[in-house]
Design a protein around this motif. Sequence first.
Motif, PDB file in Angstrom:
ATOM      1  N   GLN A  77      -9.510  39.999  10.447  1.00  0.00           N
ATOM      2  CA  GLN A  77     -10.027  39.133  11.501  1.00  0.00           C
ATOM      3  C   GLN A  77     -11.372  39.656  11.980  1.00  0.00           C
ATOM      4  OE1 GLN A  77      -6.578  39.249  14.225  1.00  0.00           O
ATOM      5  NE2 GLN A  77      -6.233  37.096  13.700  1.00  0.00           N
ATOM      6  N   PHE A  78     -12.230  38.719  12.378  1.00  0.00           N
ATOM      7  CA  PHE A  78     -13.502  39.083  12.996  1.00  0.00           C
ATOM      8  C   PHE A  78     -13.259  39.290  14.482  1.00  0.00           C
ATOM      9  CE2 PHE A  78     -15.062  36.921   9.214  1.00  0.00           C
ATOM     10  CZ  PHE A  78     -16.091  37.770   8.815  1.00  0.00           C
ATOM     11  N   CYS A  79     -14.029  40.177  15.076  1.00  0.00           N
ATOM     12  CA  CYS A  79     -13.887  40.464  16.496  1.00  0.00           C
ATOM     13  C   CYS A  79     -15.262  40.648  17.125  1.00  0.00           C
ATOM     14  CB  CYS A  79     -13.054  41.731  16.694  1.00  0.00           C
ATOM     15  SG  CYS A  79     -12.867  42.201  18.427  1.00  0.00           S
ATOM     16  N   LEU A  82     -17.114  36.568  21.893  1.00  0.00           N
ATOM     17  CA  LEU A  82     -17.770  35.396  21.310  1.00  0.00           C
ATOM     18  C   LEU A  82     -18.780  34.725  22.234  1.00  0.00           C
ATOM     19  CD1 LEU A  82     -17.673  34.089  18.547  1.00  0.00           C
ATOM     20  CD2 LEU A  82     -15.935  32.528  19.412  1.00  0.00           C
ATOM     21  N   THR A 129     -13.569  32.399  12.465  1.00  0.00           N
ATOM     22  CA  THR A 129     -13.528  32.764  13.879  1.00  0.00           C
ATOM     23  C   THR A 129     -12.831  31.680  14.701  1.00  0.00           C
ATOM     24  OG1 THR A 129     -15.562  34.031  13.610  1.00  0.00           O
ATOM     25  CG2 THR A 129     -14.951  33.467  15.845  1.00  0.00           C
ATOM     26  N   THR A 132      -9.080  31.816  14.088  1.00  0.00           N
ATOM     27  CA  THR A 132      -8.488  32.943  14.807  1.00  0.00           C
ATOM     28  C   THR A 132      -8.343  32.604  16.288  1.00  0.00           C
ATOM     29  OG1 THR A 132      -9.432  34.534  13.241  1.00  0.00           O
ATOM     30  CG2 THR A 132      -8.778  35.398  15.385  1.00  0.00           C
TER      31      THR A 132
END
Length: 190
Positions: A77-79, A82, A129, A132
């Motif tokens: 997963q991207f974190c 945001l 993103t 997620t």
Amino acid sequence: MPQRLISILQLTKAIPSADQEMILNAFTMREFREGDVLFKGGKICQEMFFVLNGVLRIMVTNEKGNEVTHYFLKENQFCTILNSFNNNVTAHESICAACHVQVLSISKTELWTLYSRVPYLKALIDTITNQTLLEKIQIRNAYLGQDSATRYHQFLIRQTDIATRVPLSDVASYLGITPQSLSRIRRNLR
């Protein structure tokens, strides 16, 4: 292991090998221990992470000085924070390692340079993103209106892989219950 980033990106679109190399070269491999802060709230988030191993948590410090976990992010997963990252606004949230974690990191400047060289990459990362984010909303909504024991039981079912790797204090914070209540709930489950 960094190749996993390419594998996740390619779930949406095939990426030519020259672009794969360019993407991987733009990211930096980093490791953090449990409790390390990757980004401290109070400023604009200028970095994005891709989790290779471990669990990150997004958290804030409330008015009483207690850390409140908003959600967890795990492998593939991207974190980032945001809103701060995309809109250049100050973030209230912080990103911390909930356990030992390995990530690929990229600065906002490097990411935008990469987007100019690999134009379709932004759409791929945005799609992942957004997916997620939707998953997180669905998980959090499942806990709404539930009593503490039910929230914990649902957490164990929905996020088993996280439950076994992060401190119980982070789990309690995430579920909105005190560590003492969580201990009591756990005793009653046995």
